[in-house]
Design a protein around this motif. Structure first.
Motif, short mmCIF file in Angstrom:
data_model
loop_
_atom_site.label_atom_id
_atom_site.label_comp_id
_atom_site.label_asym_id
_atom_site.label_seq_id
_atom_site.Cartn_x
_atom_site.Cartn_y
_atom_site.Cartn_z
N ALA A 24 0.83 -1.20 0.00
CA ALA A 24 0.00 0.00 0.00
C ALA A 24 0.87 1.26 0.00
CB ALA A 24 -0.93 -0.02 1.21
N GLU A 25 1.96 1.23 0.75
CA GLU A 25 2.86 2.39 0.79
C GLU A 25 3.53 2.63 -0.56
OE1 GLU A 25 5.60 1.65 3.94
OE2 GLU A 25 4.10 1.90 5.54
N ARG A 26 3.86 1.57 -1.27
CA ARG A 26 4.50 1.72 -2.58
C ARG A 26 3.53 2.22 -3.64
NH1 ARG A 26 8.76 -3.39 -3.16
NH2 ARG A 26 9.81 -3.06 -1.15
N GLY A 27 2.25 1.89 -3.49
CA GLY A 27 1.25 2.40 -4.41
C GLY A 27 1.25 1.79 -5.79
N THR A 28 1.88 0.64 -5.94
CA THR A 28 1.95 0.00 -7.27
C THR A 28 0.73 -0.86 -7.57
OG1 THR A 28 3.26 -1.79 -6.31
CG2 THR A 28 4.46 0.02 -7.35
N CYS A 29 -0.09 -1.11 -6.56
CA CYS A 29 -1.30 -1.90 -6.74
C CYS A 29 -2.35 -1.41 -5.75
CB CYS A 29 -1.03 -3.39 -6.56
SG CYS A 29 -0.30 -3.81 -4.97
N THR A 30 -3.58 -1.81 -5.99
CA THR A 30 -4.66 -1.49 -5.05
C THR A 30 -4.72 -2.59 -4.01
OG1 THR A 30 -5.94 -0.36 -6.77
CG2 THR A 30 -7.14 -1.10 -4.80
N VAL A 31 -4.66 -2.22 -2.74
CA VAL A 31 -4.70 -3.18 -1.64
C VAL A 31 -6.07 -3.15 -0.99
CG1 VAL A 31 -3.75 -3.80 0.61
CG2 VAL A 31 -2.22 -3.04 -1.21
N VAL A 32 -6.70 -4.30 -0.88
CA VAL A 32 -8.02 -4.41 -0.26
C VAL A 32 -7.91 -5.28 0.98
CG1 VAL A 32 -10.39 -5.24 -0.57
CG2 VAL A 32 -9.18 -4.16 -2.49
N SER A 33 -8.33 -4.74 2.12
CA SER A 33 -8.24 -5.47 3.39
C SER A 33 -9.25 -4.90 4.36
CB SER A 33 -6.82 -5.34 3.97
OG SER A 33 -6.73 -5.94 5.24
N TYR A 34 -9.57 -5.70 5.39
CA TYR A 34 -10.40 -5.16 6.48
C TYR A 34 -9.56 -4.90 7.72
CZ TYR A 34 -10.56 -10.19 7.49
OH TYR A 34 -10.22 -11.50 7.71
N ASP A 35 -8.24 -5.07 7.64
CA ASP A 35 -7.37 -4.72 8.75
C ASP A 35 -7.45 -3.22 9.01
OD1 ASP A 35 -6.55 -7.26 9.17
OD2 ASP A 35 -4.49 -6.99 8.47
N GLU A 36 -7.40 -2.83 10.27
CA GLU A 36 -7.59 -1.43 10.64
C GLU A 36 -6.60 -0.51 9.92
OE1 GLU A 36 -7.77 1.34 14.70
OE2 GLU A 36 -7.37 -0.80 14.83
N VAL A 94 -4.97 -5.64 -8.34
CA VAL A 94 -5.53 -5.58 -6.99
C VAL A 94 -4.97 -6.75 -6.18
CG1 VAL A 94 -7.65 -5.79 -5.63
CG2 VAL A 94 -7.66 -4.47 -7.75
N VAL A 95 -4.54 -6.46 -4.96
CA VAL A 95 -4.12 -7.50 -4.03
C VAL A 95 -5.09 -7.48 -2.87
CG1 VAL A 95 -2.29 -8.36 -2.54
CG2 VAL A 95 -1.70 -7.22 -4.69
N VAL A 96 -5.80 -8.58 -2.67
CA VAL A 96 -6.84 -8.64 -1.64
C VAL A 96 -6.40 -9.56 -0.51
CG1 VAL A 96 -8.11 -10.46 -2.85
CG2 VAL A 96 -9.30 -9.03 -1.20
N ASP A 97 -6.69 -9.14 0.67
CA ASP A 97 -6.30 -9.84 1.90
C ASP A 97 -7.16 -11.09 2.11
OD1 ASP A 97 -5.64 -10.63 4.45
OD2 ASP A 97 -6.02 -8.68 5.40
N SER A 98 -6.63 -12.24 1.70
CA SER A 98 -7.21 -13.56 2.01
C SER A 98 -8.52 -13.88 1.31
CB SER A 98 -7.40 -13.74 3.53
OG SER A 98 -6.17 -13.59 4.20
N TYR A 99 -9.22 -12.88 0.76
CA TYR A 99 -10.51 -13.05 0.11
C TYR A 99 -11.45 -13.78 1.09
CZ TYR A 99 -13.15 -12.98 -4.33
OH TYR A 99 -14.04 -12.70 -5.33
N TYR A 100 -12.18 -14.80 0.66
CA TYR A 100 -13.02 -15.54 1.60
C TYR A 100 -12.31 -16.80 2.11
CZ TYR A 100 -13.93 -18.70 -2.35
OH TYR A 100 -13.79 -19.57 -3.39
N PHE A 101 -11.18 -17.15 1.53
CA PHE A 101 -10.55 -18.45 1.79
C PHE A 101 -10.22 -18.68 3.27
CE2 PHE A 101 -9.07 -17.45 -2.64
CZ PHE A 101 -9.94 -18.31 -3.28
#
Length: 211
Positions: A24-36, A94-101
């Protein structure tokens, strides 16, 4: 056209959150997460539900909250990840945090089961690739502060022990492997630090986007 979707997956304490923050800090992709630390303030409700309900429900006496109610609240996070992933701008991966898995695997192992609901989750758009950050259970146990930081969804039983934590993490890995069977899964082992892990994941995402 939806964006290219990579799921970053791994057992607990694999370093996934740190890698996502680095991406997320590098900004090269969209990061999707529910972490605070990564949750868009516009969706603060997701964080409040997670912190206020799930924390209480996991520590409540057995039977206070039904399995269906528990999964209904978990589903808020799962659907949020799907919505943000598929609605992200298509101009970058897009890089998503774990998805539903991972949530599906954990709920199954802890006895929160609903075949109809899980079937719906499995119908979500599949990722283009899964990057799996692996870590030895003994290392994860140490990173958890030898159980001091482990939450009730990271071990079997009421209190974490090295045995209950290790057994849960091994079972978790097996269930996640079954859930991602047939997908393009790229496993990355332990590295010498967070920056190296971020470099490897970023390269894997970039290579996949141009593959």
């Amino acid at each position: 056209m939806r964006p290219r979707l990579t799921v970053l997956l791994g057992p607990d304490y694999s370093g996934k959150s740190s890698v996502l923050e680095g991406l997320a800090e590098r900004g090269t992709c969209t990061v999707v997460s529910y972490d605070e630390a990564l949750l868009d303030p516009a969706y603060s409700l997701i964080g409040r539900v997670r912190d206020e309900f799930l924390t209480e429900a996991l520590r409540a006496p057995a039977g206070r909250y039904s399995s269906d109610l528990f999964l209904t609240v978990v589903q808020i996070a799962v659907v949020h990840l799907r919505d943000r992933a598929v609605d992200a701008p298509p101009d970058r991966p897009v890089v998503v945090d774990s998805y539903y898995f991972k949530l599906l695997a954990k709920c199954s192992l802890l006895g929160y089961d609903n075949a109809s609901l899980f079937s719906w989750w499995r119908s979500f758009p599949p990722p283009d690739q899964v990057v799996y950050l692996d870590v030895e259970p003994a290392v994860a146990w140490e990173r958890s502060g030898w159980g001091a930081d482990a939450n009730p969804m990271e071990h079997y039983g009421e209190n974490p022990t090295e045995e209950s934590f290790t057994r849960f993490q091994m079972d978790l890995g097996e269930v996640m492997a079954k859930e991602t069977a047939g997908l393009n899964v790229i496993t990355l082992g332990q590295t010498d630090g967070v920056e190296e892990s971020v470099d490897l994941v970023e390269k894997t995402v970039r290579d996949g986007a141009h593959g």
